[in-house]
Motif scaffolding. Structure first.
Motif, PDB file in Angstrom:
ATOM      1  N   ASP A 173       0.826  -1.212   0.000  1.00  0.00           N
ATOM      2  CA  ASP A 173       0.000   0.000   0.000  1.00  0.00           C
ATOM      3  C   ASP A 173       0.860   1.261   0.000  1.00  0.00           C
ATOM      4  OD1 ASP A 173      -2.493  -1.231  -0.093  1.00  0.00           O
ATOM      5  OD2 ASP A 173      -2.698  -1.276   2.094  1.00  0.00           O
ATOM      6  N   ILE A 174       1.919   1.257   0.787  1.00  0.00           N
ATOM      7  CA  ILE A 174       2.821   2.416   0.844  1.00  0.00           C
ATOM      8  C   ILE A 174       3.465   2.641  -0.521  1.00  0.00           C
ATOM      9  CG2 ILE A 174       4.999   3.273   1.814  1.00  0.00           C
ATOM     10  CD1 ILE A 174       4.168   1.817   4.449  1.00  0.00           C
ATOM     11  N   LEU A 175       3.961   1.562  -1.108  1.00  0.00           N
ATOM     12  CA  LEU A 175       4.585   1.683  -2.430  1.00  0.00           C
ATOM     13  C   LEU A 175       3.576   2.164  -3.465  1.00  0.00           C
ATOM     14  CD1 LEU A 175       6.833  -1.502  -2.546  1.00  0.00           C
ATOM     15  CD2 LEU A 175       7.589   0.876  -2.365  1.00  0.00           C
ATOM     16  N   ASN A 176       2.389   1.600  -3.434  1.00  0.00           N
ATOM     17  CA  ASN A 176       1.366   1.981  -4.406  1.00  0.00           C
ATOM     18  C   ASN A 176       0.997   3.454  -4.285  1.00  0.00           C
ATOM     19  OD1 ASN A 176      -0.358   1.341  -6.555  1.00  0.00           O
ATOM     20  ND2 ASN A 176      -2.086   1.147  -5.152  1.00  0.00           N
ATOM     21  N   SER A 177       0.892   3.940  -3.061  1.00  0.00           N
ATOM     22  CA  SER A 177       0.532   5.349  -2.860  1.00  0.00           C
ATOM     23  C   SER A 177       1.632   6.300  -3.323  1.00  0.00           C
ATOM     24  CB  SER A 177       0.182   5.615  -1.393  1.00  0.00           C
ATOM     25  OG  SER A 177       1.333   5.503  -0.578  1.00  0.00           O
ATOM     26  N   LYS A 178       2.858   5.823  -3.404  1.00  0.00           N
ATOM     27  CA  LYS A 178       3.961   6.647  -3.894  1.00  0.00           C
ATOM     28  C   LYS A 178       4.161   6.505  -5.403  1.00  0.00           C
ATOM     29  CE  LYS A 178       6.434   6.734   0.464  1.00  0.00           C
ATOM     30  NZ  LYS A 178       7.678   6.505   1.177  1.00  0.00           N
ATOM     31  N   LEU A 179       3.953   5.301  -5.918  1.00  0.00           N
ATOM     32  CA  LEU A 179       4.216   5.046  -7.336  1.00  0.00           C
ATOM     33  C   LEU A 179       3.120   5.565  -8.257  1.00  0.00           C
ATOM     34  CD1 LEU A 179       5.645   1.424  -7.157  1.00  0.00           C
ATOM     35  CD2 LEU A 179       6.908   3.555  -7.429  1.00  0.00           C
ATOM     36  N   ALA A 180       1.868   5.466  -7.849  1.00  0.00           N
ATOM     37  CA  ALA A 180       0.761   5.898  -8.708  1.00  0.00           C
ATOM     38  C   ALA A 180       0.877   7.372  -9.099  1.00  0.00           C
ATOM     39  CB  ALA A 180      -0.584   5.592  -8.048  1.00  0.00           C
ATOM     40  N   PRO A 181       1.142   8.290  -8.166  1.00  0.00           N
ATOM     41  CA  PRO A 181       1.305   9.701  -8.562  1.00  0.00           C
ATOM     42  C   PRO A 181       2.546   9.923  -9.449  1.00  0.00           C
ATOM     43  CG  PRO A 181       0.920   9.544  -6.197  1.00  0.00           C
ATOM     44  CD  PRO A 181       1.121   8.153  -6.707  1.00  0.00           C
ATOM     45  N   MET A 182       3.617   9.184  -9.173  1.00  0.00           N
ATOM     46  CA  MET A 182       4.829   9.306 -10.003  1.00  0.00           C
ATOM     47  C   MET A 182       4.522   8.876 -11.438  1.00  0.00           C
ATOM     48  SD  MET A 182       7.702   7.739  -7.389  1.00  0.00           S
ATOM     49  CE  MET A 182       8.953   7.545  -8.628  1.00  0.00           C
ATOM     50  N   ALA A 183       3.776   7.798 -11.581  1.00  0.00           N
ATOM     51  CA  ALA A 183       3.422   7.299 -12.909  1.00  0.00           C
ATOM     52  C   ALA A 183       2.515   8.288 -13.639  1.00  0.00           C
ATOM     53  CB  ALA A 183       2.744   5.940 -12.791  1.00  0.00           C
ATOM     54  N   LYS A 184       1.556   8.852 -12.923  1.00  0.00           N
ATOM     55  CA  LYS A 184       0.646   9.822 -13.530  1.00  0.00           C
ATOM     56  C   LYS A 184       1.419  11.037 -14.017  1.00  0.00           C
ATOM     57  CE  LYS A 184      -3.631  12.294 -12.721  1.00  0.00           C
ATOM     58  NZ  LYS A 184      -4.691  12.605 -11.788  1.00  0.00           N
ATOM     59  N   GLU A 185       2.373  11.478 -13.211  1.00  0.00           N
ATOM     60  CA  GLU A 185       3.211  12.627 -13.556  1.00  0.00           C
ATOM     61  C   GLU A 185       4.011  12.364 -14.836  1.00  0.00           C
ATOM     62  OE1 GLU A 185       6.846  14.261 -11.187  1.00  0.00           O
ATOM     63  OE2 GLU A 185       5.005  14.733 -10.075  1.00  0.00           O
ATOM     64  N   LYS A 186       4.427  11.127 -15.042  1.00  0.00           N
ATOM     65  CA  LYS A 186       5.227  10.755 -16.219  1.00  0.00           C
ATOM     66  C   LYS A 186       4.347  10.357 -17.403  1.00  0.00           C
ATOM     67  CE  LYS A 186       9.423  10.331 -14.114  1.00  0.00           C
ATOM     68  NZ  LYS A 186      10.691  10.769 -14.490  1.00  0.00           N
ATOM     69  N   GLY A 187       3.044  10.404 -17.250  1.00  0.00           N
ATOM     70  CA  GLY A 187       2.135  10.076 -18.334  1.00  0.00           C
ATOM     71  C   GLY A 187       1.954   8.594 -18.592  1.00  0.00           C
ATOM     72  N   ILE A 188       2.234   7.779 -17.588  1.00  0.00           N
ATOM     73  CA  ILE A 188       2.053   6.331 -17.705  1.00  0.00           C
ATOM     74  C   ILE A 188       0.577   6.004 -17.519  1.00  0.00           C
ATOM     75  CG2 ILE A 188       2.629   4.105 -16.641  1.00  0.00           C
ATOM     76  CD1 ILE A 188       5.378   5.438 -15.898  1.00  0.00           C
ATOM     77  N   GLN A 189       0.072   5.152 -18.374  1.00  0.00           N
ATOM     78  CA  GLN A 189      -1.326   4.745 -18.298  1.00  0.00           C
ATOM     79  C   GLN A 189      -1.624   4.119 -16.937  1.00  0.00           C
ATOM     80  OE1 GLN A 189      -3.877   5.063 -20.594  1.00  0.00           O
ATOM     81  NE2 GLN A 189      -2.443   6.359 -21.682  1.00  0.00           N
ATOM     82  N   PRO A 190      -2.806   4.438 -16.372  1.00  0.00           N
ATOM     83  CA  PRO A 190      -3.177   3.820 -15.089  1.00  0.00           C
ATOM     84  C   PRO A 190      -3.283   2.303 -15.232  1.00  0.00           C
ATOM     85  CG  PRO A 190      -4.664   5.615 -15.639  1.00  0.00           C
ATOM     86  CD  PRO A 190      -3.802   5.381 -16.841  1.00  0.00           C
ATOM     87  N   PHE A 191      -3.049   1.643 -14.117  1.00  0.00           N
ATOM     88  CA  PHE A 191      -3.160   0.188 -14.071  1.00  0.00           C
ATOM     89  C   PHE A 191      -4.614  -0.199 -14.290  1.00  0.00           C
ATOM     90  CE2 PHE A 191      -3.716  -3.774 -11.581  1.00  0.00           C
ATOM     91  CZ  PHE A 191      -2.786  -4.568 -12.242  1.00  0.00           C
TER      92      PHE A 191
END
Length: 85
Positions: free
Chosen positions: A66-84
């Motif tokens: 959960d901790i990793l997911n809460s940190k990685l999801a915003p980073m991915a969005k910022e880089k334009g990576i498609q949501p899971f």
């Protein structure tokens, strides 16, 4: 019994999401470990470079995912990576 199955299914879903974002961001096992503040020595951070079908059951808790997911999801969005999914 149903609660255990639900827990394992949910944990696996969060695990797959963390691995998806980790791979897309080019992160390593060491990078992920640095994102976890209170990692115990007995806990093994999942390695995005290794293929894993199911989440680690005994050596890594859902809370860490959960901790990793809460940190990685915003980073991915910022880089334009498609949501899971």
């Amino acid at each position: 019994m149903a609660l255990i199955i639900y827990y394992l299914r949910f944990k696996n879903l969060v695990f797959q999401e963390v691995m998806y974002y980790s791979k897309a961001l080019g992160l390593t096992q060491t990078d992920l470990a640095k994102m976890l503040p209170n990692l115990k020595q007995s806990q093994v951070v999942p390695d995005p470079s290794k293929r894993a079908i199911i989440a680690p059951i005994f050596n890594f808790p859902l809370q860490g995912l959960d901790i990793l997911n809460s940190k990685l999801a915003p980073m991915a969005k910022e880089k334009g990576i498609q949501p899971f999914r």
